[in-house]
Every structure is written in C-alpha cells, then in structure tokens.
Design a protein around this motif. Structure first.
Motif, PDB file in Angstrom:
ATOM      1  N   UNK A 214       0.842  -1.198   0.000  1.00  0.00           N
ATOM      2  CA  UNK A 214       0.000   0.000   0.000  1.00  0.00           C
ATOM      3  C   UNK A 214       0.870   1.237   0.000  1.00  0.00           C
ATOM      4  N   UNK A 215       0.377   2.255  -0.676  1.00  0.00           N
ATOM      5  CA  UNK A 215       1.078   3.534  -0.724  1.00  0.00           C
ATOM      6  C   UNK A 215       0.173   4.573  -0.073  1.00  0.00           C
ATOM      7  N   UNK A 216       0.684   5.181   0.995  1.00  0.00           N
ATOM      8  CA  UNK A 216      -0.070   6.237   1.668  1.00  0.00           C
ATOM      9  C   UNK A 216       0.550   7.559   1.243  1.00  0.00           C
ATOM     10  N   UNK A 217      -0.218   8.358   0.513  1.00  0.00           N
ATOM     11  CA  UNK A 217       0.316   9.623   0.019  1.00  0.00           C
ATOM     12  C   UNK A 217      -0.035  10.748   0.981  1.00  0.00           C
ATOM     13  N   UNK A 218       1.001  11.450   1.424  1.00  0.00           N
ATOM     14  CA  UNK A 218       0.814  12.538   2.385  1.00  0.00           C
ATOM     15  C   UNK A 218       0.995  13.890   1.712  1.00  0.00           C
ATOM     16  N   UNK A 219       0.204  14.837   2.197  1.00  0.00           N
ATOM     17  CA  UNK A 219       0.346  16.217   1.755  1.00  0.00           C
ATOM     18  C   UNK A 219      -0.047  17.120   2.911  1.00  0.00           C
ATOM     19  N   UNK A 220       0.811  18.048   3.248  1.00  0.00           N
ATOM     20  CA  UNK A 220       0.539  19.001   4.335  1.00  0.00           C
ATOM     21  C   UNK A 220       0.052  18.317   5.613  1.00  0.00           C
TER      22      UNK A 220
END
Ligand code: ADP
Ligand code: MG
Length: 239
Positions: A214-220
């Motif tokens: 799984x890829x957890x994409x983070x932003x701010x």
C-alpha cells in the motif's frame, strides 16, 4: 494480509516555534497491517518522518491515539517507550547511524547486548545476519572502511537481528545510487516478507513504491490518498 498491528486515530503533531504552530501531522487515521509493506510517500515537508517517528515511539503526538497491538504508545513514559522500541521495533535511517568506532559485527550485535543475549549467541546471530545481507567478509570492518551500500546493509542487519514485528525505514536509499537502491529495497523487503514482518518505508521516490502493498500519500500533514498495489489486471485500487 494480516490484522492491524498499528492503529493511528486522529493523530496530530503540532510543533511550536515561537509564536508559530507547525502542524507537521494534522489529523491522520490509518491502520498498518501485520506483514504489509507500507510506503509513506510525499514531498519534502509533508510530514512523512514525523508520522514515522510517532508510530515508532520516538515522538509523542499532540493529539490522538497510536495503538500498537493493544498498547497505547501515546500514554507511555520515556522508560516504557525505550522498552517498547527495544522489543518491537527496528530502524533503518538514511544516514545509516552506525557507531563509527565499532566494527560491522559489533554494530549489528548492539540490539542483542541491550537485550542481554550472551556473547557467544550474539556473535553467532550477528554472523548469520551479516551473511544474509552478503557482508560476512566485512564483519570486522569499521563503517569508514565500507561503501554507503555496505554501511546500509549493516544497518539493515542491525534492524532485523532481533526479528522485531515492525521495521521502520526513513528514506533508507536517499544517499545511494540507483543500482544500490534497488539492491537495498530487494534486501529489506525480502527479509521482511520472509518472517511476515511489517515494513513502513518513507520515501519521496515514486519508483520505490512498486515494492509496497500500500502507498499512503501525504500532503501538508494529511493523507491525500491511499493506493494498493496493482491488481493482477494491472489496475490501481483505491481505498
Ligand atoms: P518530511 O519527512 O515529509 O520531509 P517532516 O515530517 O520532517 O516532513 O516535517 C513536516 C513539517 O514539520 C515540516 O514543515 C517541518 O519543517 C516541520 N518539523 C519537523 N520536525 C520539526 C521540529 N522538531 N520542530 C519544528 N518543526 C518541525
Ligand atoms: Mg523526512
């Protein structure tokens, strides 16, 4: 895929810099499952390292809960956190973090010394894991006598020697060339898969996420989206 081993609930980490509040992690909920390879992906400053450090008990959340099996990490004091990390967690860092005056073998045995394992067993297990990472011939070398890739192999051996249920890696290939990067990712995911260990890897390199379940994409400081590995049909699955 196994049960949740780490449950993160509404977690915030807000750094206070003078009058300024920096929400490094700004309301994240996420389950990490036993045996999965989970990649935290995002730009520099998106909160990846902070989230990793919170899960690993290196930092305390400002708000929210982090539950490892049934233990609340956010309620632990420093002694309990140190004990928790020693028992359940392995680390791989971008800058290897090896002790410069110790040999590869001595660096690798450190977690066993803290655990009180007798010297003979310590050395046997260290040689075994150094073999597994392809470094038995460098066992008596010090870090400055090894390449970056070799140093990272030592640090991977150190992270895995206790067979912790979870290994955290923060940009483990950030200082390595492309070929060594793939060797290192093969090694680390191979070791983790063999013993059904959970691996949480921070990266800003989209290419490396091919190793992830799984890829957890983070932003701010927030989750932007979560992707699962391509299905057999070659489609990306969103959660
Ligand atoms: P990433 O690992 O994705 O690059 P970080 O988790 O290191 O991001 O940082 C997220 C944000 O929190 C950044 O704006 C960073 O400057 C800030 N930050 C991180 N650690 C600290 C700290 N110890 N004190 C103050 N601000 C911090
Ligand atoms: Mg970082």
């Amino acid at each position: 895929m196994g049960e949740a081993i780490i449950r993160i609930r509404n977690v915030k980490k807000i750094y206070q810099m003078g009058s300024e509040s920096i929400p490094a992690v700004n309301g994240i909920s996420l389950n990490i499952r036993q045996g999965e390879v989970c990649c935290l992906l995002g730009k520099s400053g998106s909160g990846k390292s902070t989230l990793l450090n919170l899960m690993a008990g290196l930092e305390k959340p400002t708000e929210g809960q982090i539950i490892f099996h049934k233990k609340h990490i956010e309620r632990m004091d420093e002694d309990q956190l140190a004990d928790f990390r020693q028992k359940y967690v392995g680390f791989v860092f971008q800058s290897y973090n090896l002790l410069p005056t110790l040999t590869a073998m001595e660096n690798v045995t450190l977690p066993l010394i803290f655990k009180g394992v007798p010297v003979k067993e310590r050395n046997e297990r260290a040689m075994e894991i150094l073999q597994a990472v392809g470094l038995e011939e460098r066992a008596f070398h010090k870090p400055h006598e090894m390449s970056g890739g070799q140093q990272q192999r030592v640090s991977i051996a150190r992270a895995f020697i206790n067979q912790p249920p979870v290994v955290f890696a923060d940009e483990p290939t950030g200082n390595l060339d492309t070929k060594t990067t793939y060797e290192m990712m093969d090694l680390i995911t191979g070791l983790a898969n063999k013993n059904n260990q959970t691996l949480v890897i921070v990266t800003h390199d989209l290419e490396l996420s091919e190793y992830a379940d799984r890829i957890v994409m983070l932003q701010d400081g927030k989750i932007e989206k979560i992707e699962k590995k391509l299905t057999e049909k070659g489609e990306i699955q969103y959660e």
